[in-house]
Design a protein around this motif. Sequence first.
Motif, PDB file in Angstrom:
ATOM      1  N   LEU A 142      -8.619 -48.813  -5.384  1.00  0.00           N
ATOM      2  CA  LEU A 142      -9.059 -49.470  -6.454  1.00  0.00           C
ATOM      3  C   LEU A 142      -8.198 -50.590  -7.287  1.00  0.00           C
ATOM      4  CD1 LEU A 142      -9.959 -46.017  -8.336  1.00  0.00           C
ATOM      5  CD2 LEU A 142     -11.353 -47.289  -6.736  1.00  0.00           C
ATOM      6  N   ILE A 143      -8.890 -51.218  -8.101  1.00  0.00           N
ATOM      7  CA  ILE A 143      -8.060 -52.174  -8.973  1.00  0.00           C
ATOM      8  C   ILE A 143      -8.400 -51.617 -10.426  1.00  0.00           C
ATOM      9  CG2 ILE A 143      -8.268 -54.484 -10.081  1.00  0.00           C
ATOM     10  CD1 ILE A 143      -7.432 -54.654  -7.181  1.00  0.00           C
ATOM     11  N   ASP A 144      -7.314 -50.670 -10.763  1.00  0.00           N
ATOM     12  CA  ASP A 144      -7.558 -49.911 -11.958  1.00  0.00           C
ATOM     13  C   ASP A 144      -6.139 -49.578 -12.220  1.00  0.00           C
ATOM     14  OD1 ASP A 144      -8.003 -47.891 -13.837  1.00  0.00           O
ATOM     15  OD2 ASP A 144      -9.508 -46.997 -12.921  1.00  0.00           O
ATOM     16  N   ASP A 145      -5.557 -50.009 -13.422  1.00  0.00           N
ATOM     17  CA  ASP A 145      -4.464 -49.387 -13.555  1.00  0.00           C
ATOM     18  C   ASP A 145      -4.516 -48.769 -15.074  1.00  0.00           C
ATOM     19  OD1 ASP A 145      -4.981 -51.487 -15.783  1.00  0.00           O
ATOM     20  OD2 ASP A 145      -3.320 -52.908 -14.589  1.00  0.00           O
ATOM     21  N   ARG A 146      -5.754 -48.352 -15.487  1.00  0.00           N
ATOM     22  CA  ARG A 146      -5.778 -47.601 -16.836  1.00  0.00           C
ATOM     23  C   ARG A 146      -6.190 -46.025 -16.668  1.00  0.00           C
ATOM     24  NH1 ARG A 146     -10.496 -50.096 -18.932  1.00  0.00           N
ATOM     25  NH2 ARG A 146     -11.082 -50.374 -16.820  1.00  0.00           N
ATOM     26  N   SER A 147      -7.047 -45.926 -15.550  1.00  0.00           N
ATOM     27  CA  SER A 147      -7.548 -44.396 -15.643  1.00  0.00           C
ATOM     28  C   SER A 147      -6.374 -43.476 -15.341  1.00  0.00           C
ATOM     29  CB  SER A 147      -8.681 -44.427 -14.493  1.00  0.00           C
ATOM     30  OG  SER A 147      -9.582 -45.325 -14.864  1.00  0.00           O
ATOM     31  N   SER A 148      -6.344 -42.384 -15.710  1.00  0.00           N
ATOM     32  CA  SER A 148      -5.113 -41.521 -15.465  1.00  0.00           C
ATOM     33  C   SER A 148      -5.499 -40.868 -13.833  1.00  0.00           C
ATOM     34  CB  SER A 148      -4.797 -40.362 -16.197  1.00  0.00           C
ATOM     35  OG  SER A 148      -6.183 -39.493 -16.218  1.00  0.00           O
ATOM     36  N   GLN A 149      -4.661 -40.366 -13.202  1.00  0.00           N
ATOM     37  CA  GLN A 149      -4.926 -40.030 -11.910  1.00  0.00           C
ATOM     38  C   GLN A 149      -5.746 -38.575 -11.814  1.00  0.00           C
ATOM     39  OE1 GLN A 149      -3.677 -41.365  -9.195  1.00  0.00           O
ATOM     40  NE2 GLN A 149      -3.661 -39.889  -7.292  1.00  0.00           N
ATOM     41  N   ILE A 150      -5.521 -37.786 -12.888  1.00  0.00           N
ATOM     42  CA  ILE A 150      -6.104 -36.633 -12.843  1.00  0.00           C
ATOM     43  C   ILE A 150      -7.685 -36.702 -13.522  1.00  0.00           C
ATOM     44  CG2 ILE A 150      -5.762 -36.037 -15.430  1.00  0.00           C
ATOM     45  CD1 ILE A 150      -5.548 -33.465 -12.776  1.00  0.00           C
ATOM     46  N   ASP A 151      -7.852 -37.852 -14.223  1.00  0.00           N
ATOM     47  CA  ASP A 151      -9.208 -38.249 -14.498  1.00  0.00           C
ATOM     48  C   ASP A 151     -10.099 -38.772 -13.241  1.00  0.00           C
ATOM     49  OD1 ASP A 151      -9.116 -37.545 -16.965  1.00  0.00           O
ATOM     50  OD2 ASP A 151      -8.998 -39.489 -17.829  1.00  0.00           O
ATOM     51  N   LEU A 152      -9.500 -39.462 -12.290  1.00  0.00           N
ATOM     52  CA  LEU A 152     -10.091 -40.151 -10.971  1.00  0.00           C
ATOM     53  C   LEU A 152     -10.267 -38.868 -10.230  1.00  0.00           C
ATOM     54  CD1 LEU A 152      -7.810 -43.031 -10.609  1.00  0.00           C
ATOM     55  CD2 LEU A 152     -10.318 -43.126 -11.199  1.00  0.00           C
TER      56      LEU A 152
ATOM     57  N   ASP B   6      -1.766 -55.187  -4.998  1.00  0.00           N
ATOM     58  CA  ASP B   6      -1.882 -54.620  -6.227  1.00  0.00           C
ATOM     59  C   ASP B   6      -2.935 -53.348  -6.281  1.00  0.00           C
ATOM     60  OD1 ASP B   6      -4.134 -56.132  -5.629  1.00  0.00           O
ATOM     61  OD2 ASP B   6      -4.286 -56.892  -7.492  1.00  0.00           O
ATOM     62  N   ARG B   7      -3.192 -52.766  -5.260  1.00  0.00           N
ATOM     63  CA  ARG B   7      -4.441 -51.811  -4.933  1.00  0.00           C
ATOM     64  C   ARG B   7      -3.784 -50.512  -5.391  1.00  0.00           C
ATOM     65  NH1 ARG B   7      -9.812 -52.663  -4.294  1.00  0.00           N
ATOM     66  NH2 ARG B   7     -10.031 -54.859  -3.693  1.00  0.00           N
ATOM     67  N   ARG B   8      -4.496 -49.734  -5.909  1.00  0.00           N
ATOM     68  CA  ARG B   8      -4.115 -48.207  -6.353  1.00  0.00           C
ATOM     69  C   ARG B   8      -4.652 -47.290  -5.488  1.00  0.00           C
ATOM     70  NH1 ARG B   8      -4.944 -45.581 -12.225  1.00  0.00           N
ATOM     71  NH2 ARG B   8      -4.146 -43.330 -11.636  1.00  0.00           N
ATOM     72  N   VAL B   9      -4.051 -46.562  -4.656  1.00  0.00           N
ATOM     73  CA  VAL B   9      -4.674 -45.640  -3.608  1.00  0.00           C
ATOM     74  C   VAL B   9      -4.780 -44.196  -4.328  1.00  0.00           C
ATOM     75  CG1 VAL B   9      -4.581 -44.881  -1.231  1.00  0.00           C
ATOM     76  CG2 VAL B   9      -3.408 -46.985  -1.941  1.00  0.00           C
ATOM     77  N   VAL B  10      -6.147 -43.693  -4.352  1.00  0.00           N
ATOM     78  CA  VAL B  10      -6.055 -42.555  -4.818  1.00  0.00           C
ATOM     79  C   VAL B  10      -6.806 -41.510  -3.509  1.00  0.00           C
ATOM     80  CG1 VAL B  10      -7.419 -40.965  -6.452  1.00  0.00           C
ATOM     81  CG2 VAL B  10      -7.006 -43.421  -7.028  1.00  0.00           C
ATOM     82  N   VAL B  11      -6.116 -40.668  -3.198  1.00  0.00           N
ATOM     83  CA  VAL B  11      -6.477 -39.708  -1.863  1.00  0.00           C
ATOM     84  C   VAL B  11      -6.789 -38.196  -2.820  1.00  0.00           C
ATOM     85  CG1 VAL B  11      -5.666 -38.400  -0.007  1.00  0.00           C
ATOM     86  CG2 VAL B  11      -4.468 -40.785  -0.598  1.00  0.00           C
ATOM     87  N   CYS B  12      -8.209 -38.195  -2.740  1.00  0.00           N
ATOM     88  CA  CYS B  12      -8.575 -36.806  -3.016  1.00  0.00           C
ATOM     89  C   CYS B  12      -8.265 -35.534  -2.188  1.00  0.00           C
ATOM     90  CB  CYS B  12     -10.031 -36.949  -3.586  1.00  0.00           C
ATOM     91  SG  CYS B  12     -10.337 -38.643  -4.408  1.00  0.00           S
ATOM     92  N   GLY B  13      -8.672 -34.612  -2.699  1.00  0.00           N
ATOM     93  CA  GLY B  13      -8.569 -33.355  -1.670  1.00  0.00           C
ATOM     94  C   GLY B  13      -9.727 -33.338  -0.849  1.00  0.00           C
ATOM     95  N   TRP B  14      -9.450 -32.363   0.234  1.00  0.00           N
ATOM     96  CA  TRP B  14     -10.531 -32.027   0.952  1.00  0.00           C
ATOM     97  C   TRP B  14     -11.603 -31.130   0.543  1.00  0.00           C
ATOM     98  CZ3 TRP B  14     -10.751 -34.327   5.940  1.00  0.00           C
ATOM     99  CH2 TRP B  14      -9.646 -34.852   6.500  1.00  0.00           C
ATOM    100  N   ILE B  15     -12.853 -31.249   0.832  1.00  0.00           N
ATOM    101  CA  ILE B  15     -13.867 -30.348   0.543  1.00  0.00           C
ATOM    102  C   ILE B  15     -14.405 -29.998   1.714  1.00  0.00           C
ATOM    103  CG2 ILE B  15     -15.711 -30.259  -0.929  1.00  0.00           C
ATOM    104  CD1 ILE B  15     -14.752 -32.621  -2.641  1.00  0.00           C
TER     105      ILE B  15
END
Lengths: 291, 238
Positions: A218-228, A91-100
Amino acid sequence: MTKTTDIVALDEWYAIAVMADVGGNPIRTRLLGQDIIYGRGPNDRVSVHEVDASGRPGAALPTRERYNCLWTSLGAPRHEIFRLAEAEEKDRRVVVCGWIKMRTSGLRLVENFLDMAHFPYIHPNILGAEPHTEVPQYASEIRRDVDEVWATNCQFYQPQIVANGPGGMVQLTYRVPSPFVVMLYRVCPSSPDRLDVIMMFIQPIEEDLCRALPVMYLIDDRSSQIDLLNFEQVIFLQDRIIVENQRPLLLPLEPRSETPTRADLSSVVFRRWLKEKGLRFGTAEGGRDLV
Amino acid sequence: MSFSGGWYPVALSNQLEPATSAGTRLFDREICIWRDSDGGVHAWEDRCPHRGMRLSFGFVRGDRIACLYHGWQYDMQGRCRFIPAHPQLDVPSTIRVATYPCIDRLGMVWMCSDLKMEMPLDLPIDRRDIAPVRSLYVDCAPIATMQALSARSECTVLAGGALISIHAGPQNMIAGFQPFGKGKTALHIVFLGSPEQYPGNARRSAAVWAEELRHDLEREPVPDTAPAGSYEAAPWRS
């Protein structure tokens, strides 16, 4: 620059690309001073090669696909890529951000990630807020059985634990599984018996140049991808002002070259661990003479 | 000729406002200059002893400067007085930043290049009425800049090279000479006299003269290093 001769750095695993970006067109990048090229072959097999002096692909390098990333090593790793138990939870949400990309040693970036005391100054009203500047005592140690650095029982005041919510003390645990990987476990606001995981994978390009990729489980089904993504981007751009303006850019391991306090315990332990390993790449002692 | 240790100007006084800080260099050493709320000037090593952050990014509150990174506060003597991560801590007196002698004179901020040198600033000109023109940062080595300046205009070198009296056009300008570092020089240009004596157009023509000087100095030794279009785009050309 050319490939480092630092065996300790060469023998580690490094994330060099997000898997979604690995396609048929070969992409060239640089790791520890060595140009490398990666891509997906006709049979869909992913490969990474060194690029030799004439610009042609040379020796094939070992590869792994973990945590949505392609990993490689220029040496002979003595262990597998670290394990993250949370990554196996369905049930994990995976958020891969961009390279900096940042003009500093990747090791400076690890230390900045481990540091809580800067939250009220560099991330005001996000990760911290004056006058809540005190860092309560925490523990940090080298865990010999796994050869990792941990910082436990960390607490810090954050003005918004959840978006638009009240402030309070957050509970954090930090983990450094290899010199260029750092992560934190945070008590999950929506599910207090579980931990959110925020990792940062660093690709050391040159002694004083690196790029970093935040990856979150994350355990988060509310935040939008763009907000994260926006949240992480703001944090990292704020940190960049710091890490590109520390002097020297390379991390000093000599204990008296900087002035740690109790709040810097995890940095002290991290430096001691690097020194014990004999890592030189990205350190003021082993690297080139810079500013 | 060569430049020796001693006093050098590092900014125009009016460009460093009260309760602000700025970063500069002298002989390639990174320097933080800051002005406290009472107007006093300070020149320090540009590095917080805690984690090496440049102090010129810090913020001035009253008679202290605080590091941007963790808010460590330093008093005017360079001694750390407060560490926010440990608000109750009696900060050890050993935590301090290296400070250079620093003073306002002739409309410029002066610092002594040597931490330990205790020689007073002795200038051949002592005036309080100064009309500042502008600071000029040139990508040209200090010695080459000095030579080119002498070749172009009638100059008198004063104060061991730290001041140049320049006779160009109708007015005499004074340029403070800052050996910024390898391949870089700063000139801090003023008129001797009150700003009323030197109205806008006098100062403007001096600024144009300075800009042309920079153009020539950067173009002559290494033609490719002058960024294309940067002069045409400059506001004083329009």
